[in-house]
Design a protein around this motif. Structure first.
Motif, PDB file in Angstrom:
ATOM      1  N   PRO A  28     -12.030   9.024  95.812  1.00  0.00           N
ATOM      2  CA  PRO A  28     -12.292  10.328  95.224  1.00  0.00           C
ATOM      3  C   PRO A  28     -13.522  11.014  95.822  1.00  0.00           C
ATOM      4  O   PRO A  28     -14.487  10.361  96.195  1.00  0.00           O
ATOM      5  N   VAL A  29     -13.439  12.323  95.910  1.00  0.00           N
ATOM      6  CA  VAL A  29     -14.539  13.111  96.434  1.00  0.00           C
ATOM      7  C   VAL A  29     -15.029  14.053  95.340  1.00  0.00           C
ATOM      8  O   VAL A  29     -14.396  14.193  94.297  1.00  0.00           O
ATOM      9  N   HIS A  30     -16.167  14.683  95.575  1.00  0.00           N
ATOM     10  CA  HIS A  30     -16.676  15.629  94.598  1.00  0.00           C
ATOM     11  C   HIS A  30     -17.464  16.713  95.315  1.00  0.00           C
ATOM     12  O   HIS A  30     -17.639  16.658  96.535  1.00  0.00           O
ATOM     13  N   GLU A  31     -17.932  17.672  94.540  1.00  0.00           N
ATOM     14  CA  GLU A  31     -18.643  18.805  95.101  1.00  0.00           C
ATOM     15  C   GLU A  31     -17.941  19.387  96.319  1.00  0.00           C
ATOM     16  O   GLU A  31     -18.510  19.527  97.395  1.00  0.00           O
ATOM     17  N   SER A  32     -16.704  19.703  96.117  1.00  0.00           N
ATOM     18  CA  SER A  32     -15.915  20.298  97.173  1.00  0.00           C
ATOM     19  C   SER A  32     -16.022  21.823  97.056  1.00  0.00           C
ATOM     20  O   SER A  32     -15.814  22.374  95.981  1.00  0.00           O
ATOM     21  N   PHE A  33     -16.406  22.456  98.164  1.00  0.00           N
ATOM     22  CA  PHE A  33     -16.519  23.917  98.175  1.00  0.00           C
ATOM     23  C   PHE A  33     -15.656  24.462  99.297  1.00  0.00           C
ATOM     24  O   PHE A  33     -15.731  23.967 100.417  1.00  0.00           O
ATOM     25  N   ASN A  34     -14.857  25.438  98.976  1.00  0.00           N
ATOM     26  CA  ASN A  34     -13.893  25.908  99.955  1.00  0.00           C
ATOM     27  C   ASN A  34     -13.789  27.417  99.962  1.00  0.00           C
ATOM     28  O   ASN A  34     -14.019  28.074  98.956  1.00  0.00           O
ATOM     29  N   GLU A  35     -13.398  27.881 101.138  1.00  0.00           N
ATOM     30  CA  GLU A  35     -13.203  29.306 101.347  1.00  0.00           C
ATOM     31  C   GLU A  35     -11.848  29.422 102.010  1.00  0.00           C
ATOM     32  O   GLU A  35     -11.619  28.783 103.032  1.00  0.00           O
ATOM     33  N   VAL A  36     -10.945  30.188 101.450  1.00  0.00           N
ATOM     34  CA  VAL A  36      -9.656  30.333 102.126  1.00  0.00           C
ATOM     35  C   VAL A  36      -9.425  31.788 102.521  1.00  0.00           C
ATOM     36  O   VAL A  36      -9.848  32.714 101.841  1.00  0.00           O
ATOM     37  N   ARG A  37      -8.778  31.945 103.650  1.00  0.00           N
ATOM     38  CA  ARG A  37      -8.332  33.267 104.096  1.00  0.00           C
ATOM     39  C   ARG A  37      -6.825  33.168 104.237  1.00  0.00           C
ATOM     40  O   ARG A  37      -6.313  32.768 105.269  1.00  0.00           O
ATOM     41  N   LEU A  38      -6.140  33.480 103.157  1.00  0.00           N
ATOM     42  CA  LEU A  38      -4.697  33.295 103.118  1.00  0.00           C
ATOM     43  C   LEU A  38      -3.972  34.543 102.655  1.00  0.00           C
ATOM     44  O   LEU A  38      -2.756  34.584 102.632  1.00  0.00           O
ATOM     45  N   GLN A  39      -4.727  35.554 102.267  1.00  0.00           N
ATOM     46  CA  GLN A  39      -4.071  36.731 101.705  1.00  0.00           C
ATOM     47  C   GLN A  39      -3.811  37.782 102.773  1.00  0.00           C
ATOM     48  O   GLN A  39      -4.743  38.313 103.377  1.00  0.00           O
ATOM     49  N   PRO A  40      -2.547  38.098 103.020  1.00  0.00           N
ATOM     50  CA  PRO A  40      -2.247  39.125 104.012  1.00  0.00           C
ATOM     51  C   PRO A  40      -2.870  40.436 103.580  1.00  0.00           C
ATOM     52  O   PRO A  40      -2.867  40.777 102.401  1.00  0.00           O
ATOM     53  N   GLY A  41      -3.429  41.154 104.516  1.00  0.00           N
ATOM     54  CA  GLY A  41      -4.082  42.415 104.181  1.00  0.00           C
ATOM     55  C   GLY A  41      -3.059  43.535 104.076  1.00  0.00           C
ATOM     56  O   GLY A  41      -1.902  43.389 104.470  1.00  0.00           O
ATOM     57  N   ILE A  92       4.892  33.927 122.154  1.00  0.00           N
ATOM     58  CA  ILE A  92       6.217  34.474 122.418  1.00  0.00           C
ATOM     59  C   ILE A  92       6.198  35.232 123.743  1.00  0.00           C
ATOM     60  O   ILE A  92       7.208  35.356 124.421  1.00  0.00           O
ATOM     61  N   GLY A  93       5.028  35.735 124.086  1.00  0.00           N
ATOM     62  CA  GLY A  93       4.881  36.469 125.344  1.00  0.00           C
ATOM     63  C   GLY A  93       5.224  37.932 125.218  1.00  0.00           C
ATOM     64  O   GLY A  93       5.517  38.586 126.204  1.00  0.00           O
ATOM     65  N   SER A  94       5.209  38.462 124.004  1.00  0.00           N
ATOM     66  CA  SER A  94       5.544  39.884 123.852  1.00  0.00           C
ATOM     67  C   SER A  94       4.791  40.501 122.679  1.00  0.00           C
ATOM     68  O   SER A  94       4.165  39.788 121.891  1.00  0.00           O
ATOM     69  N   PRO A  95       4.855  41.849 122.581  1.00  0.00           N
ATOM     70  CA  PRO A  95       4.122  42.525 121.506  1.00  0.00           C
ATOM     71  C   PRO A  95       4.588  42.065 120.127  1.00  0.00           C
ATOM     72  O   PRO A  95       5.737  41.644 119.954  1.00  0.00           O
ATOM     73  N   CYS A  96       3.680  42.164 119.152  1.00  0.00           N
ATOM     74  CA  CYS A  96       4.021  41.770 117.794  1.00  0.00           C
ATOM     75  C   CYS A  96       5.043  42.728 117.212  1.00  0.00           C
ATOM     76  O   CYS A  96       4.997  43.935 117.462  1.00  0.00           O
ATOM     77  N   THR A  97       5.937  42.176 116.425  1.00  0.00           N
ATOM     78  CA  THR A  97       7.009  42.972 115.820  1.00  0.00           C
ATOM     79  C   THR A  97       6.909  42.894 114.304  1.00  0.00           C
ATOM     80  O   THR A  97       5.950  42.328 113.764  1.00  0.00           O
ATOM     81  N   GLY A  98       7.907  43.425 113.655  1.00  0.00           N
ATOM     82  CA  GLY A  98       7.960  43.386 112.195  1.00  0.00           C
ATOM     83  C   GLY A  98       7.981  41.976 111.638  1.00  0.00           C
ATOM     84  O   GLY A  98       7.805  41.784 110.437  1.00  0.00           O
ATOM     85  N   ARG A  99       8.188  40.998 112.463  1.00  0.00           N
ATOM     86  CA  ARG A  99       8.153  39.613 111.981  1.00  0.00           C
ATOM     87  C   ARG A  99       6.719  39.124 111.762  1.00  0.00           C
ATOM     88  O   ARG A  99       6.485  38.150 111.086  1.00  0.00           O
ATOM     89  N   HIS A 100       5.789  39.766 112.438  1.00  0.00           N
ATOM     90  CA  HIS A 100       4.408  39.274 112.402  1.00  0.00           C
ATOM     91  C   HIS A 100       3.683  39.750 111.148  1.00  0.00           C
ATOM     92  O   HIS A 100       3.462  40.939 110.965  1.00  0.00           O
ATOM     93  N   VAL A 101       3.324  38.814 110.319  1.00  0.00           N
ATOM     94  CA  VAL A 101       2.587  39.124 109.088  1.00  0.00           C
ATOM     95  C   VAL A 101       1.127  38.748 109.312  1.00  0.00           C
ATOM     96  O   VAL A 101       0.801  37.599 109.557  1.00  0.00           O
ATOM     97  N   LYS A 102       0.282  39.762 109.241  1.00  0.00           N
ATOM     98  CA  LYS A 102      -1.137  39.571 109.560  1.00  0.00           C
ATOM     99  C   LYS A 102      -1.912  39.088 108.344  1.00  0.00           C
ATOM    100  O   LYS A 102      -1.798  39.682 107.268  1.00  0.00           O
ATOM    101  N   VAL A 103      -2.713  38.048 108.492  1.00  0.00           N
ATOM    102  CA  VAL A 103      -3.523  37.592 107.364  1.00  0.00           C
ATOM    103  C   VAL A 103      -4.992  37.931 107.574  1.00  0.00           C
ATOM    104  O   VAL A 103      -5.614  38.540 106.730  1.00  0.00           O
TER     105      VAL A 103
END
Lengths: 497, 372, 354
Positions: B16-29, B242-253
């Motif tokens: 077990p660990v303790h005093e865990s501090f985290n920062e996440v960047r997971l929300q698409p803008g 992919i070697g090409s410009p980003c398309t509608g598939r690319h979700v930016k976070v």
């Protein structure tokens, strides 16, 4: 003829080439003490080298015994404790000069604080292109992590230790602003204590302003930063030190003790839900204000350097939530950058609409092609400094440097123009200092170069400037470097009423 | 396109660990190429989450687990609409349009650009701008010295795609550009860093993007690519994997100078023992109709968004303290973006099976274990 | 008081005591092996003895990483000067000094100075080759270490305010002592085993008459500065059972396990008494209800057992088991103290109301 004659102690004192703090060449080339030094001069004339030597030894020994030392580490884990050599001849500043210094520093600190606030909020000064944006965002001590975070009373800078020098005409110039965590104030207080013990009668009739309220004022200012939630319990203020291996550890312990606050290390603190707590044997105790003597990068391994063990994980979160105040705030180092220093006069004009009261040392920036050219052509005459170093490190003094050193700096400046600045050599003013004879029990006065570090406490309502400060003196003959690591010593500084 | 992305990160600690501090960047803008309709972050064990915006405008969630725990699970679910079809570029000139970008060589002397995007033009931790990458950049430019900025970006992207071997395990989370060039292989993170280096060497501002390929159903990591500032278009995404410009598939976070600014998770904890990490990213296509139609903003909105794009970074990053502390039991739900956009759409859960490389691992870590 | 400061004081107490006890135990083993003679068989026995010593006092696995044989040269060196042995005397003194350094401004300067001198002098002796060779030198050498420890205790006693910190120092010192007295007996017991069968050893240890190896038991007493006290309390020749009783259960002899545990108990009680200003919600509730901490509980239980145990019970099933159990309990008490008061204290989920 520009030497002082009379008195065994003064002997062949020379005032040549530099502004001398004590003496002035009057009519007919006769060198006389300046009016505000006259009383002290008369007292000095009563003494001989032997008496001063004994007093000097006594004072320096008492520093060692009181543990007023800094530690120099070498290969063995032992660590040698050294004192910062103390020169008995005080440096005097008359009231009118001090008034100028005070108003100049107040102006500068107000502007710099506004600048730092602006940089971490709206960045108007960048948008209006008074200061190039590029220089700021590339500054090593620009902390993008605190952009947008509010600090109590919009105050970033609480404790400042500007370095002032005087040029050949005796003008006070700011050399560095030192807005991070300047050290040395403990020497100011210890030097004064020592002087009043060794030569109490020197003070008589001079009207020397006291310095002993510093810790009280600092403690009051720190308490004033407390977020409102401290409430009835009253704010808990702590001093955060990197620990015993830090060369200024003595000062940390001293200030904590004088202010009656806990001296803590990073591991003594922890964060839960964006509140900072002390680990005590009685459980956790909330902390409201941290006077930190740990650099930004080491404060929080989550936000900054992950390898730091000096800090507290989650501290920045607590700051962001407004639950804890840091003095100085995170990010003040951006204004310490020597490239930004060059813009301080413009910064003062921009925010205050005033002309700077204290001048800057002229500074050349290698980022400007023309100035770079000039710098590279004149390396042998200039002082080149790394933009983000302090304490006399990363510096080239052209006139004293070897050809290899100059060649080395040429490469460095070309490779990293943003990382360096150049300034002309400032002919620092000199003050008579007691120089012991190599043999025998005597000594005499010789002129040595000095600077001045006043300590400024910037509170919510007022800016207090400690009437005094640390006068550092380059005790090696001819040396212009006053840093303790390089043969510097200190003097008591007397501000007169 | 509209996607629901689930990004689950699970740590197990041997002791077990303790005093865990985290920062996440997971929300698409929500930007001018996409809107995040909803975002949900679930943490187990329960923790108080604080949200704020970082310097680059990314949404950051910050939480700590002070007490002893033997696992940590972070599950982020987002519903995002991108303003282009799966095969349509999100920005930049379309195939049938002329390229209006200036010659790359002309950009170098642009003081305004240099000032505005200073941090995307100089070396950063992962992108050192050393000799090897400089030579490679100049070699690509040498094909046509008058090459436009847009052409350079596309050519450099496809160069990486064709000259480097995509290989999981060849590199790690700390691999630098020089090492990627020397090794000739890497993953999306390395490709993105390399492309950034190539652009910056020639004075083209470039930044790192962390995100997802919305149509990839199952993957062990999120994705990463590069954006370069190409006037007059602004920031253009190019996916060197992919070697090409980003398309509608690319979700930016998240965006930043390099991986260090955008890592999906960074954290510290106390305690010993090995940690095992399991990352699962799942994408669902919610609507296969052209996202453009659904979400194309009105003229007004469009204008405003364009404005945002051209404002200085300083303004874009003008942040208020998002200090609203939400005390919850492990989850926090936030709804972002215009509420009405997602209404009334047929929710069809159809998987896209186009032949696109699987979602590529952008490596993830909870570094800096402080063992006592 | 800051947990870190409390922890430092506690460990200063433990380390100084540990250095002293290691000196005592090594010293007595020198005496013992000296009497074995010079024959080949005696040399073999000697090695066995040193090996059992290193097993009990040190860390045998670590020892055999760097040494091929345990003998009268390697073991004393390892226990005294080896930097790679965290339990060696020099390591203990170095750590005590390091702990004192971090809180120097809170200690009387004499306390720091004595630890500093202790360390520097130990280093000097080592560098100048004053290693404990031969029992004659060894005895003087280990005496010197014990005296330094006493000097430190004396200065502490006369300079330190009787506040929380003092009690942490005492708790450390006496917990270490209880454990090390148990280990000293353990060493003797292992020597018995080394020379005879298990059953015989058990019988010999419980003997209530003067044994053949009475001089070894005498040496055990001497090593713990207990000979005079033994004479005074028992007024008889050296009998193993009596020796064991005194070193374990005596309420008056200051190096007995019972006495030491009693001191730990007293210290923890005083520490708890300093707690009315408690800020932890959890702890405040416990205090209000008069609930002792886990550490207090464990020490109290052990103290009770030692107070009311008969000496016969020490030999059921045998002394070795008994001593091992004591050592385990001491270890557990240490863990509880750390968990309760020190910087490494880990929060429990219920303490953090989310």
């Amino acid at each position: 003829m520009s030497t002082v004659s009379g008195g065994a102690l003064v002997g062949e004192y020379s005032t040549r080439n530099y502004y001398d703090e004590m003496f002035i060449t009057g009519e007919d080339n006769i060198v006389v003490p300046r009016p505000h030094y006259r009383a002290l001069y008369e007292r000095l004339a009563e003494l001989d080298g032997g008496a001063l030597r004994r007093a000097s030894d006594l004072a320096n020994r008492s520093f060692l015994h009181q543990g007023i030392t800094f530690t120099v580490y070498s290969d063995d884990d032992q660590g040698t404790e050294r004192i910062f050599p103390f020169d008995l001849i005080p440096r005097l500043i008359p009231a009118d000069e001090w008034h100028l210094i005070e108003s100049g520093l107040r102006q500068r600190i107000r502007a710099l604080n506004m600048f730092i606030h602006d940089i971490y909020h709206d960045q108007l000064i960048l948008k209006e292109r008074v200061v190039p944006r590029q220089l700021i965002v590339m500054a090593r001590h620009f902390r993008r992590e605190v952009v947008g975070i509010d600090v109590p009373h919009d105050q970033y800078v609480h404790i400042v230790g500007s370095d002032l020098v005087r040029d050949r005409e005796g003008r006070y110039l700011v050399l560095e602003d030192n807005l991070r965590s300047p050290s040395g104030v403990s020497y100011v207080l210890a030097n004064r204590t020592s002087m009043t013990r060794v030569f109490p009668d020197w003070f008589t009739g001079l009207g020397v302003r006291p310095v002993d309220h510093y810790c009280g004022q600092l403690a009051e200012n720190l308490r004033g930063l407390s977020p409102p939630h401290a409430g009835r319990r009253g704010p808990t203020v702590v001093l955060l030190t990197p620990g015993i291996y830090n060369s200024a550890y003595f000062e940390h312990a001293f200030l904590a003790q004088q202010m009656g606050i806990e001296l803590v290390e990073g591991r003594d603190l922890f964060v839960i839900d964006n509140r900072v707590y002390l680990r005590t044997t009685r459980g956790r105790q909330p902390v409201d204000v941290i006077y930190r003597r740990v650099d930004d990068e080491f404060l929080d391994p989550l936000a900054f350097r992950p390898d730091s063990i000096l800090g507290v994980a989650g501290l920045l979160g607590a700051v962001r939530a407004g639950n804890v105040a840091l003095a100085n705030a995170i990010g003040t180092g951006v204004a310490d950058d020597k490239v930004v220093y060059h813009y301080v006069p413009a910064i003062i004009r921009y925010y205050l609409g005033e002309e700077p009261i204290l001048g800057n040392v002229p500074t050349y920036l290698p980022t400007d092609p023309e100035q770079r050219e000039y710098i590279l052509d004149h390396l042998g005459e200039l002082v080149v400094k790394a933009a983000n170093e302090s304490g006399g490190y990363g510096m080239l003094i052209g006139p004293r440097a070897s050809e290899e050193e100059i060649a080395d700096f040429r490469q460095r400046v070309i490779a990293d123009p943003r990382g360096y600045i150049a300034q002309p050599v400032v002919p620092l003013s000199r003050s008579p200092s007691f120089i012991s004879d190599a043999e025998g029990g005597g000594g005499r006065l010789e002129g040595r170069h000095i600077d001045l570090r006043p300590y400024i406490l910037s509170g919510a309502k007022e800016i207090h400037i400690l009437p005094g400060g640390l006068t550092r003196v380059a005790l090696r003959r001819g040396s212009l470097v006053v840093n303790s690591s390089q043969g510097g010593g200190s003097k008591d500084t007397w501000v007169l009423r | 396109m509209r996607y629901r992305i689930t990004h689950r990160t699970a740590y197990r600690y041997a002791s077990p660990v303790h005093e865990s501090f985290n920062e996440v960047r997971l929300q698409p803008g929500s930007t001018d190429t996409q809107t995040c309709l909803s975002f949900d972050l679930a943490i187990d064990p329960p923790a108080t989450i604080i949200t704020f915006q970082d310097y680059y405008g990314n949404a950051v969630h910050d939480f700590g687990v002070p007490y002893l725990h033997d696992h940590l699970t972070i599950e982020a679910t987002s519903d995002v609409v991108t303003f282009a079809g799966a095969e349509q570029p999100l920005a930049g000139p379309r195939a049938d349009e002329p390229d209006r970008s200036p010659a790359l060589a002309a950009l170098v002397g642009d003081r305004h650009l240099a000032d505005e995007w200073a941090e995307f033009l100089t070396a950063s931790g992962y992108v050192a701008l050393e000799r090897d990458s400089g030579e490679l950049a100049r070699a690509i430019l040498a094909e046509d010295a008058g090459m436009s900025a847009h052409t350079f970006l596309t050519r450099a992207g496809s160069y990486i795609r064709s000259h480097f071997t995509y290989q999981v395990g060849a590199t790690n989370v700390r691999t630098t550009v020089a090492e990627v060039i020397a090794g000739g292989s890497g993953v999306c993170q390395d490709y993105a860093h390399l492309l950034i280096a190539l652009c910056r060497h020639l004075g083209l501002p470039a930044r790192y993007v962390s995100g997802y390929l919305g149509n990839v159903m199952e993957s062990g990591a999120s994705h990463a690519w590069t954006e370069a500032f190409v006037p007059p278009y602004g920031w253009l995404g190019l996916d060197p994997t992919i070697g090409s410009p980003c398309t509608g598939r690319h979700v930016k976070v998240a965006i930043g100078r390099d991986y260090a600014d955008v890592s999906p998770l960074r954290g510290t904890y106390r305690g010993g023992g090995e940690a095992t990490l399991d990352v699962a990213v799942r994408g669902e296509t919610l609507d296969e109709t052209q996202g453009m139609v659904i979400a194309h903003p009105t003229g007004d909105e469009w204008g405003r968004k364009r404005l945002i794009q051209y404002q200085t970074l300083g303004t874009a990053a003008q942040m208020q303290r998002l200090g609203a502390m939400t005390q919850t039991l492990g989850t926090m739900t936030q709804t972002l973006g215009p509420g009405g956009v997602g209404q009334g759409m047929g929710m069809r859960y159809q998987q896209d099976e186009a032949e696109i490389p699987r979602q590529q691992p952008q490596q993830q870590q909870q570094g800096g274990t402080i063992a006592r | 008081m800051l947990s870190r400061i409390a922890e430092s004081l506690y460990w200063i107490g433990r380390y100084v005591e540990r250095a002293e006890d290691t000196a005592r135990i090594t010293d007595v083993n020198f005496h013992h092996t000296l009497e074995m003679g010079a024959s080949e068989e005696a040399q073999e026995r000697r090695c066995r003895h040193w090996e059992s010593l290193v097993r009990i006092v040190g860390d045998a696995d670590r020892f055999f990483l760097t040494h091929s044989e345990a003998n009268e040269e390697t073991v004393p060196f390892y226990l005294t000067f080896a930097r790679d042995n965290p339990h060696s005397i020099v390591s203990c003194v170095a750590r005590a000094r390091e702990n004192a350094r971090t809180m120097r401004h809170q200690l009387a300067s004499e306390m720091w100075e004595v630890l500093n001198r202790f360390y520097l002098e130990l280093q000097r002796r080592h560098e100048e080759g004053e290693t404990p060779e031969g029992a004659e030198n060894a005895h003087d050498f280990y005496r010197w270490i014990i005296e330094y420890s006493h000097l430190f205790q004396g200065i502490t006693d006369s300079t330190m305010p009787r506040e929380e910190g003092w009690y942490f120092l005492q708790a450390g010192k006496f917990l270490e002592r209880a454990e090390k007295t148990a280990r000293a007996l353990d060493v003797k017991y292992h020597l018995l085993i080394a020379d005879s069968s298990l059953a015989e050893a058990a019988e010999l240890a419980a003997a209530d008459e003067v044994p053949r190896d009475w001089h070894q038991w005498l040496a055990v007493l001497r090593s713990l500065s207990a000979y005079e006290a033994y004479n005074k309390l028992y007024r008889s020749a050296v009998r193993p059972r009596a020796v064991i009783e005194m070193l374990t259960l005596s309420p008056v002899f200051p190096r007995s396990i019972r006495f030491a545990i009693g001191e730990v108990d007293a210290a923890l009680t005083r520490i708890a008494a300093h707690l009315p200003g408690l800020l932890d919600d959890d702890g405040a509730a416990n205090l209000l209800l008069g609930r002792p901490s886990e550490a207090e509980r464990a020490v109290g239980r052990l103290k009770g057992a030692l107070t009311y145990q008969r000496v016969d019970e020490l030999f059921v099933p045998d002394l070795r088991e008994y001593l091992l159990d004591l050592e385990r309990q001491c270890y557990q008490i240490g863990e509880y103290i750390e968990a309760q008061y020190f910087a490494g204290r880990v929060l429990r989920a219920e303490e953090v109301v989310v």
